[in-house]
Structure formats: structure tokens, C-alpha cells
Design a protein around this motif. Sequence first.
Motif, PDB file in Angstrom:
ATOM      1  N   GLY A  33     -19.175  -6.557 -33.028  1.00 53.21           N
ATOM      2  CA  GLY A  33     -19.100  -7.923 -32.522  1.00 53.21           C
ATOM      3  C   GLY A  33     -19.704  -8.044 -31.136  1.00 53.21           C
ATOM      4  N   GLU A  34     -19.414  -7.074 -30.313  1.00 55.95           N
ATOM      5  CA  GLU A  34     -19.940  -7.123 -28.955  1.00 55.95           C
ATOM      6  C   GLU A  34     -21.449  -7.049 -28.942  1.00 55.95           C
ATOM      7  N   GLU A  35     -21.972  -6.187 -29.811  1.00 55.00           N
ATOM      8  CA  GLU A  35     -23.428  -6.092 -29.867  1.00 55.00           C
ATOM      9  C   GLU A  35     -24.037  -7.375 -30.368  1.00 55.00           C
ATOM     10  N   GLN A  36     -23.392  -7.888 -31.409  1.00 53.79           N
ATOM     11  CA  GLN A  36     -23.885  -9.152 -31.951  1.00 53.79           C
ATOM     12  C   GLN A  36     -23.857 -10.243 -30.896  1.00 53.79           C
ATOM     13  N   LEU A  37     -22.755 -10.320 -30.178  1.00 59.97           N
ATOM     14  CA  LEU A  37     -22.614 -11.344 -29.157  1.00 59.97           C
ATOM     15  C   LEU A  37     -23.699 -11.187 -28.111  1.00 59.97           C
ATOM     16  N   LYS A  38     -23.946  -9.931 -27.751  1.00 57.43           N
ATOM     17  CA  LYS A  38     -24.966  -9.682 -26.745  1.00 57.43           C
ATOM     18  C   LYS A  38     -26.321 -10.207 -27.221  1.00 57.43           C
ATOM     19  N   SER A  39     -26.646  -9.875 -28.489  1.00 64.88           N
ATOM     20  CA  SER A  39     -27.955 -10.304 -28.989  1.00 64.88           C
ATOM     21  C   SER A  39     -28.008 -11.818 -29.162  1.00 64.88           C
ATOM     22  N   LYS A  40     -26.862 -12.389 -29.571  1.00 65.74           N
ATOM     23  CA  LYS A  40     -26.841 -13.855 -29.714  1.00 65.74           C
ATOM     24  C   LYS A  40     -27.058 -14.531 -28.362  1.00 65.74           C
ATOM     25  N   ASN A  41     -26.444 -13.943 -27.352  1.00 63.98           N
ATOM     26  CA  ASN A  41     -26.617 -14.488 -26.020  1.00 63.98           C
ATOM     27  C   ASN A  41     -28.069 -14.449 -25.584  1.00 63.98           C
ATOM     28  N   LEU A  42     -28.657 -13.294 -25.875  1.00 64.57           N
ATOM     29  CA  LEU A  42     -30.057 -13.126 -25.523  1.00 64.57           C
ATOM     30  C   LEU A  42     -30.924 -14.148 -26.252  1.00 64.57           C
ATOM     31  N   GLU A  43     -30.613 -14.232 -27.542  1.00 64.43           N
ATOM     32  CA  GLU A  43     -31.337 -15.186 -28.386  1.00 64.43           C
ATOM     33  C   GLU A  43     -31.223 -16.582 -27.770  1.00 64.43           C
ATOM     34  N   GLY A  44     -29.998 -16.925 -27.434  1.00 61.95           N
ATOM     35  CA  GLY A  44     -29.755 -18.235 -26.849  1.00 61.95           C
ATOM     36  C   GLY A  44     -30.552 -18.450 -25.584  1.00 61.95           C
ATOM     37  N   ARG A  45     -30.566 -17.455 -24.730  1.00 64.29           N
ATOM     38  CA  ARG A  45     -31.288 -17.608 -23.469  1.00 64.29           C
ATOM     39  C   ARG A  45     -32.784 -17.769 -23.693  1.00 64.29           C
ATOM     40  N   ASP A  46     -33.300 -16.952 -24.600  1.00 62.47           N
ATOM     41  CA  ASP A  46     -34.727 -17.059 -24.926  1.00 62.47           C
ATOM     42  C   ASP A  46     -35.050 -18.430 -25.491  1.00 62.47           C
ATOM     43  N   PHE A  47     -34.187 -18.821 -26.401  1.00 57.15           N
ATOM     44  CA  PHE A  47     -34.389 -20.138 -27.021  1.00 57.15           C
ATOM     45  C   PHE A  47     -34.457 -21.220 -25.956  1.00 57.15           C
ATOM     46  N   VAL A  48     -33.457 -21.243 -25.106  1.00 57.08           N
ATOM     47  CA  VAL A  48     -33.405 -22.299 -24.096  1.00 57.08           C
ATOM     48  C   VAL A  48     -34.651 -22.264 -23.217  1.00 57.08           C
ATOM     49  N   LYS A  49     -35.046 -21.042 -22.814  1.00 55.14           N
ATOM     50  CA  LYS A  49     -36.211 -20.945 -21.938  1.00 55.14           C
ATOM     51  C   LYS A  49     -37.463 -21.474 -22.635  1.00 55.14           C
ATOM     52  N   SER A  50     -37.695 -20.979 -23.874  1.00 59.45           N
ATOM     53  CA  SER A  50     -38.894 -21.426 -24.600  1.00 59.45           C
ATOM     54  C   SER A  50     -38.830 -22.907 -24.927  1.00 59.45           C
TER      55      SER A  50
END
Lengths: 416, 435
Positions: free
Chosen positions: B370-387
Motif C-alpha cells: 500500500g505504501e508503495e502504491q500510495l507513493k507512486s499514486k502521489n507521484l502520478e498525481g504530481r506529474d499529472f498536475v504539472k503536465s
Amino acid sequence: MAAEGRVLAPPLRPPSPGGGGAAVPGAVPEPLLAAEVLALDDEEDLEVFSKDTSLAEVNSFSSSVPISPSSMINQYKLEDEPELRDLFITVDDPESHITAIETFITYRVVTKTSRGEFDSSEYEVRRRYQDFLWLKSKLEEAHPTLIIPPLPEKFIMKGMVERFSDEFIETRRKALHKFLNRIADHPTLTFNEDFKIFLTAQAWELSSHKKQGPGLLSRMGQTVRAVASSVRGGGVKNRPEMFTEMNSYMEAFSQKINVLDKIAHRIYKEEREYFNEMKEYGPIHTLWSASEEDIAESLKGVASCIDKCCKATEKKMAGLSENLLPILHEYVLYSEILMFSEEIGKLEDKVECANNALKADWDRWKQNMQFDMRSTFTNVAENNLRYYEECLATWESFLASQRVELHMEEDSEDRP
Amino acid sequence: MENAEAEQSDSRSEDDGAAPCSGLPPPEQLAATMEDCLAKKMEITVSEAEKRTGRNAMNIQETYTAYLIETRAVESQSEGQCAPVDSLWRRYSEFELLRNYLSVTYPHIVVPPLPEKRADFVWHKLSADNMDPDFVERRRIGLENFLLRVASHPVLCQDKIFYSFLTQEGGWKEMVNETGFQLKADSRLKALNATFRVKNPDKRFTELKHYSDELQSVISHLLRVRARVADRLYGVYKVHGNYGRVFSEWSAIEKEMGDGLQSAGHHMDVYAASIDDILEEEEHYADQLKEYLFYAEALRAVCRKHELMQYDLEMAAQDLTSKKQQCEELATGTVRTFSLKGMTSKLFGQETPEQREAKLKVLEEQIQEGEEQLKSKNLEGRDFVKSAWADIERFKEQKNHDLKEALISYAVMQISMCKKGIQVWTNAKECFSKM
């Protein structure tokens, strides 16, 4: 010479078979201005004769007396050249009266005149529609061969205007004003006695006059009608060419004018619908501008342009309803009356001078019609021109402001 | 305890050199400069439309319109020769497929919209029929516009599927389906109005979503009223045509007035006829606005995707939190949250230490996952928002520029209409004055 204010010439009694131009009892020459009259002492007769010519030509046996220019002008231009007119009539101030039996509207009729046969120079009376109807029927009786101007209808079915709505009353008032002025401008009708009474009598005087039996002239008019109806059944051997021509013209004209009237009303209706939609169109742009930053000013600019064009449309509509619509309508009414001139045509064997009276009046009517159509449609064109010029100016100034902005933006974007 | 919310608000300032576990390459690598855009290298036109009949997937005969896409490489000036034109035919449904693919594959991009499927906001003269030649013509222009928009987009223009759409006639559909993009498409997005209760929405996206709703609403209102205004204007002009006919007939019975009437009538005919071109031109203006009506939808879609992402993130974080809590309870034996299991074990006796141990182990594994998933989801989210935000800025500039141009062109149209009116009525006035 004569320091008197009034000039009296011997009353003229031109031959009046069939009551043609007989409705000119006491044909007094109209003094133009008191001063002029005094100066023109001797030439007074000349003036009289020249005026007389215009009267006589209507009543004479010959049918081709040239109409003098001054009398023509007198007949045609209602508003221009006031110096030649000596009778000014206005109809205004509608007021409603409520009695136990009925409700009706009276209009104020103000007359200003310098004519001798009027005791005073200014009169103010109140008249109701019934009184106008009475006047019209008296004129028709007295001058069966002349073209009597039309009255506005009793009711207006199309458009379903309320009987006493402001719009209806105003339209009627304008038409009644026109009616009286047409009579005033008519070389013969203007001297009609009933007309004078209509303009000057107080309410009780008028109603007592109305009660009198038909006078000599109307009795003669009745004779004419009786003759006409007796001839109608048997048909006429050779109807003069003129009447056939006139009749076929009037049939065609009547058809055209009715269609034109419909077209004009339709255009007015479409303009009104367009105006209603435009009213909504501008504000949407303003609403939009509230959500925007960069393009807010442009949107507001467009909104303001549309609103201005909207107002210009309103002005255009007002122009139509003040000018074109009433004139066309009047001629529709005219054409309804004039179609019945067929009856008059059948009098030819019996009443030859009636032909000529009618022909002269007919020519006069045609000249009037031509003038009215020309000026009305020119006015329509001017209305439209004004409209487009206003709209053009609005949009051009918007465009200029946008282009200035664009240049400013481009300049500020130039980075080294 | 990891908090998804804290991560979220800092997304913009985060360093972006992280490995692409979000599935999207970092924005810098993707974006082409304006010069590299496909639109600069290749001329693209949708030059023709043709009616076709064929059998569809259910073997039923149908009539449809096919559009000819022509492409030609832009040669440098020095070479002097014109490259050959390549062409292929595509139908509307293939354009739709392309767009769906792009929407799913680039969820952070405001994807250019297609022209409307059915004629909407029509005023009475235009038919609402899809087969109507005027409608087909305007759709052809709209499709060309769509391709040009995609080809000049810094990210989208580099897509291989898009390139094949333009250049590869056969087998393109299969190619698209092979990407498996349909699986990526979140079915939840189809429920346009379903609300996802996001505890900590990004304010900027919320505002953007409101803006896109407002834009949609105001433009559709504007288009509706414009259609009605056009209808009425058409009526005004056309009724004047009746003058032409009647004046002409009337002139036949008049002697002096005849000439003036006749020529005035002619000008009235000209006036009545002039409205057709005027309104045809205005239709193009309406199409420009329509494009942004549909763009507003695309903008909204990006906001929705972000919302969904945020929702998933919050759910994942919540899930992680509850698992950790369970873990703690098991380890310490204290029950903080009510659970049926806990109650039954209280009533019927506790578990054996071995059982507890096994449970703990499973939970700990899940927590790590779960923690790994959350980490990647967070990253995904940040990338998404930036792009996404980068593209939104690009879109805003494009929108402001295009709409301003459209408003100016509207003013130009009105000016032209006024000038025509002035000319006709000047002529008519002259004729009337000669009556």
C-alpha cells in the motif's frame, strides 16, 4: 385704400348642374395677409380670378383647364409653404368620456384661420368619431363626384388592437388629423359649409345642426344618386373610355396597394421580432465577460455594439409606423372608395360635367398619390440609411479599439 | 503516517526528476517546440467529402460520408519541387476513435474537440440533416481544423497513432485497438455527473471546472440566441423581396412613376438576396464559437480525471491508514475500532498467538504494498498536475487569442453587412425620389 380688415368680393355662384362644385356658397377670396390685401386693392380681382380659376376649372364644362402652379402647391404640400394656406387644423388630446350608456373618446380639434367667412381666427372644439362620420357623409352627399378622403375604420380587426388602447387611439388620432387636413387642402371641399360648422360649432350647436333635414345641396346629391341607381340596372351604351381606364387602373391599384400594405405590416412585424431577439443577444456577451479576464473588454465591446444597433432598430420601426404604415393604409381606404366610382361613370349620359369634375379631382388625386408615394418611400429609404450608418459607426469604432489593443499587445510581446 | 493531502499541495514545487512510475513520461521530454510540430512539417487538408454505402459491423447496409485526408511533406524552399500528395479516406467514426484514444492516452491534455455529430443550434434555413451538403461541408472544415489542432499541439503531434491515422489507410483500426487503450479508459468517467467526494480538492482545478461549466453554459445560450436572431434577420430581408415583385407589377399601370418603381423594385430584390451570403458567413463565426463550446467539455474532462485521481489517492491513503490501525491493534491487543471479528473473538475467546502472528504478517505485507502504491499514486498525481497545468496555460492563451479574433471577425462581418445595406438603400432612395 380699403383700411378694412376684411375684403369682400361679390359671392361667386358658378353654374352648378348636378351639384358639381356648388358647395361654395359665399366664395370669398382668401386674403393672404392683411397687409398684402390692402396693397393689392385693384389687383384683388386678379387674385380672385386666379383663385377662381382653380375653383372654376373644377366646375367648368371644359376638362382641360391647366391647373395653376400655386394652387397645385396649395393642394399637394400639407406642411410646406404655410403662407399659401389659410386654414390650419390639428387634432390632438384624446380624452375618454364615461356616461351611463357608453364610453367614448373625444379629440380636440383646433383651427386657426385667416379666412373672412370665419367669425374668429381661432377655434377649439371637441369631436368624437361619430362626428367625423357625420362630416364625411355630408361631404359625400354634397359632392358625389369628388373624392372624399377616407376615415380610419371603426374597428381594426387585424392585429387585434384593444378598442381603447393607447396605440389604437394614437393611430386613429393621426388618421383623423390627416382626414381634416386633406379636406382643408381640397379646393372645393375646403369651403363646404358643414366642414366649417364641424370646425367651429360648439357641441350643442353641432348636434342641433345635425338634426336639420338635408339641405338643398344634399337634396341635389340625392337626385344624382337616384339617377345613378336607375341607370345601373340598365347598363350604359358606351361608357366613356376615361371611366373604363380609370376603373381598370383602380382595380389594379387597389390590389397593389393592399399587397403593399400587407408587406409593410409584415416588415414591421419582422423588425419587431428581430428587435426582441436582439434585446437578449447583447446581455449574454456581458454575462460571459464576467467569467473572462483577457477577452472581457472585447466581449463588453460587442455587447455595447449590439445594444446600440438594437436601439437603432427601434428608431427604424418608429419611422415605419409614423410614416409608411399610415400612408399606405390611407390609400387602401381610398382605393376602396374609388372602386365605387363605377357608379359615377354610369351618369355620363345624364350629367356630363360630373365627368369633368370627377376627372379633375381624379387627376388631382393621382398627383397627390404620386407625391405621397414618392415622399413616403424616400423617407423609408432614408430611415434605413440612417439605421445602417449608425450601426456601421458603432462597429467601426469597436474594431478600431480592438486593433489598437492588438498592436499594443504585439508591441509588448516583442522580447529581445 | 503518510498523508496524501500534504503531498498534494506541494506538487508544483516538487522536483520532477523522479522515475516515470506514473506511466507518463515527464513533460519536458514530450513537448515539442513549435518548430518541431507536425503541422510545420506536413500540410494536412481534408479536401473532399463523399457519400458512401457499405455494410457496418452488424452487416447492415448504411449510408455514410467519407472524408479525404491529403497530406504532403513541406519541402524546404531550396529544393523547389513539390512533394507528392498522399491521401486516404476516413469516416467520422474513425475520427471519433482517434479522439477517444488521445483522450485516454493523454488524460492531462485538453484534447481538441471534433465538430458536432449532429447539426445543433440551427436556424430554419439550414437543415438539421446530416446528409445536407451545407452541413457536410461545414463538417469537412471542422474535421480539417481538428487535425490541424492536433498536429500543432506540442505533445499530441508526436503520437504514432495520430501519424498513422494520417498516413496509413489499412489496418489502422486494428493498430489502435491493439494499444489496449479501451482498458485504460476509466468507465467511471462516463458517468459525467457522478460526484466523487474528494476531501481535499485542488482549488485551481475546482475553479477551472466551474469556469468550464460557465463557458459551456454561456456559449450554448449565445449560440441559441444567435440562431434566433439570424432567423429574424432573414425574415426582415426576405419580406423586402416582395416589394420587388409588387413594385414591378405596379409600375406597369403607372406612367410617370413607372421607371422609378421598377428600378427601386430591382434594388429591393438585391437587398433581399444579400442576406443569404451574410448569414452563410456568420455560420462560420458560429462554428468558431462551437469549437470552444466543445473545448470547454474537454477542459472539464481533464478536471474530472484529476478529481478521480485525487479520489483514488484519498481512498488508497484511507485504506492504508485503516490497515495500519488494524496492525497496531493486533500487535498491542487494544481494540480501537469496533469490528465484528474483534467482538466475536472477545466473546468466544482470543486467537492463538500463531494465528495472530500470521495475520500480522499478511497485514504488514499489505501495508508495504500500500505504501508503495500510495507513493507512486502521489507521484502520478504530481506529474499529472504539472503536465495538465502546463497544457491548461497553453490552452488559455490559445482560447483568448482565438476568441478575440472571432469577435473581431464578427465585427468585420457586421461592418460589411452595413455597407451593403447603405449601398442598396442609397440606390433605392435615388429611384424613389424619381418616382
